[in-house]
Scaffold this motif. Structure first.
Motif, mmCIF file in Angstrom:
data_model
loop_
_atom_site.group_PDB
_atom_site.id
_atom_site.type_symbol
_atom_site.label_atom_id
_atom_site.label_comp_id
_atom_site.label_asym_id
_atom_site.label_seq_id
_atom_site.Cartn_x
_atom_site.Cartn_y
_atom_site.Cartn_z
ATOM 1 N N VAL A 3 45.904 8.257 -6.731
ATOM 2 C CA VAL A 3 44.554 7.840 -6.590
ATOM 3 C C VAL A 3 43.561 8.469 -7.301
ATOM 4 C CG1 VAL A 3 44.844 6.776 -4.511
ATOM 5 C CG2 VAL A 3 44.310 8.968 -4.129
ATOM 6 N N SER A 4 42.197 8.325 -7.601
ATOM 7 C CA SER A 4 41.041 9.200 -7.714
ATOM 8 C C SER A 4 40.181 8.824 -6.870
ATOM 9 C CB SER A 4 40.812 8.560 -9.057
ATOM 10 O OG SER A 4 40.673 9.042 -10.280
ATOM 11 N N LEU A 5 39.386 9.886 -6.799
ATOM 12 C CA LEU A 5 38.745 9.841 -5.372
ATOM 13 C C LEU A 5 38.415 8.660 -5.217
ATOM 14 C CD1 LEU A 5 37.451 12.420 -3.883
ATOM 15 C CD2 LEU A 5 35.482 11.589 -4.558
ATOM 16 N N GLU A 6 37.497 8.648 -6.146
ATOM 17 C CA GLU A 6 36.912 6.452 -6.537
ATOM 18 C C GLU A 6 37.547 5.600 -5.862
ATOM 19 O OE1 GLU A 6 36.893 7.455 -10.886
ATOM 20 O OE2 GLU A 6 36.837 5.816 -11.439
ATOM 21 N N VAL A 8 38.777 5.073 -3.362
ATOM 22 C CA VAL A 8 38.461 4.593 -1.863
ATOM 23 C C VAL A 8 37.995 4.293 -1.641
ATOM 24 C CG1 VAL A 8 36.774 6.211 -1.108
ATOM 25 C CG2 VAL A 8 38.835 5.858 0.678
ATOM 26 N N GLU A 9 37.077 3.586 -2.423
ATOM 27 C CA GLU A 9 35.388 2.403 -2.593
ATOM 28 C C GLU A 9 36.577 1.311 -2.937
ATOM 29 O OE1 GLU A 9 32.714 3.277 -5.386
ATOM 30 O OE2 GLU A 9 32.739 5.920 -4.246
#
Lengths: 291, 291
Positions: A3-6, A8-9
């Motif tokens: 995953v990248s941080l984004e 999660v959205e």
């Protein structure tokens, strides 16, 4: 891929959308959102695979809402539209005068199937527009010639599908693969997860008429999760000469672990993290062979 | 007002954006996202007030990232642009030939200040465009005449601000309120939270030159949270004849509890839940008096 941080959205937004589809009960919706937040708090880390989180999320939604298949009607609608459009696209593919050209165009058709959002009404899909998309959608990576060379007569191909609707377009490519002499096992999901195609969808578009066999992953996971697939699927996977993997969920999982098999990824990179991982712009159509 | 289901998406998205602003350290970013998910899992319920969750979220971000003011540079940039534009807008307001007309236009200017996103570069703000926006931005609710009648000479007005940048536009309305004979106390946030104006921002735009006094809420909460404000602020609030409340955060909190005081809300309803609560379309500009 991780995953990248984004991510999660997107994981939350798709979850909320799924929860809304799964139940009209506002209290249950809030409870499901709360459980989903707990799940993400526990599981969202730089080492997590997005599709794996998607699987856990969809299982949670089904459990908390008591709805075993929130996307059921979307899948039905998608299959109906998919079949109608695919029959037109197949005619265009059939007009090519060599099997090599039919293969190249059928690869594009399969990617086009990944691009079209079959469950969103109101698109304009005249035959002219479809044919234009088929011939002119730019492939940012096009390994179709290399893939063609990897398919000898009798080659065992495992074709892992993605969504309902789209699977009608996959049928075109499966047909051409069989025409090339390959023996194609088509693997759909073993249980409802998102709008991914299941056995019911495969039969609905007549996949059994063209493929050597239709199997399932044996589980309701997004993508190919070797911790969850059935022994039958694993054996089929390990015994195949080439894996064709449609869509982002299959990419997210197989790019982590492909058991040494050559994989042909056919997809549109619809989000930033997948596009960056492949090395293309977001929105790019890709036919990529990883040997 | 209470949260809608969809608020959870916005709460997370703004949180992730804030976390990215607060630190470049990817490990800390993931840890902060995880803690934020835990917080939302615990606090997100049909009874929650969105601004309250915003306060808890911003405190968590500041704590986990160790950055006491993630929006510091945004606020500086916003104030610089806000001051430049407000000086032009003020000239337009000053051209009106009666204080009543100046009041009506200054109300619009304050709402316009809530509409403009001062921290996003590249907007076109020619004088012509500004004046056009000032005169033509449609107010879906316009109680400015009723508000004017509520302000007698010597009336004690508490003006609760929203963002940096915007506060330069608030200064115009505060000036006209003083001109009408009101004694205006301007209350900014007592500590950094989002891009909300603090004492530093108030002084930067020269609010102290026009207001009777500039105070703070005594806390770093989004909106007016009576569980967190200082005694000084509460006394000022209770001793006021009229509250002017800018923006959505103040609306979200004061619509829950306004201690029996008449409140004039000046805002643009930028999201669905706030718009539905007020009873207007999303994106509507509103000057609404609740007595």
């Amino acid at each position: 891929m991780k995953v990248s941080l984004e991510c999660v959205e997107c994981l939350l937004i798709r979850g909320v959308a799924g929860i809304k589809r799964a139940t009209d009960n506002n209290e249950v919706r809030f409870r499901a959102v709360s459980k989903l937040l707990e799940l993400l708090a526990r599981e969202f880390s730089p080492e997590a695979v997005p599709a794996r989180l998607g699987t856990l999320r969809e299982r949670l939604i089904k459990e908390v809402t008591g709805n075993p298949d929130p996307y059921f009607s979307d899948k039905k609608r998608s299959n109906a539209l998919g079949k109608r459009l695919a029959s037109q696209v197949e005619e265009v593919v059939r007009q090519e005068d060599s099997v090599e050209k039919r293969f190249a165009l059928a690869c594009r058709a399969a990617v086009l199937g990944n691009l079209i959002e079959f469950d969103i009404p109101g698109h304009d899909f005249s035959l002219e527009k479809l044919e234009h998309m088929l011939r002119n959608t730019k492939l940012s990576i096009d390994d179709s010639e290399r893939i063609l060379r990897a398919i000898g007569p009798g080659a065992k191909v495992l074709y892992v599908t993605d969504n309902a609707g789209e699977i009608a377009f996959d049928k075109i490519l499966v047909g051409v693969l069989e025409e090339l002499g390959a023996k194609v096992a088509v693997a759909v999901r073993g249980g409802p997860v998102l709008n991914d195609a299941t056995l019911e969808d495969a039969l609905e578009v007549g996949m059994d008429e063209v493929a050597t066999e239709v199997i399932t992953t044996g589980c309701d996971a997004v993508g190919v999760d070797f911790e969850l697939v059935s022994k039958e699927f694993l054996d089929k996977y390990l015994g195949s000469d080439l894996i064709v993997a449609k869509g982002m969920g299959n990419y997210e999982t197989l790019s982590e672990e492909r058991m040494g098999k050559p994989v042909a990824y056919l997809l549109v990179a619809k989000c930033g993290p997948v596009a960056r991982h492949i090395g293309v712009e977001r929105g790019s159509a890709v036919v990529k062979l990883v040997e």
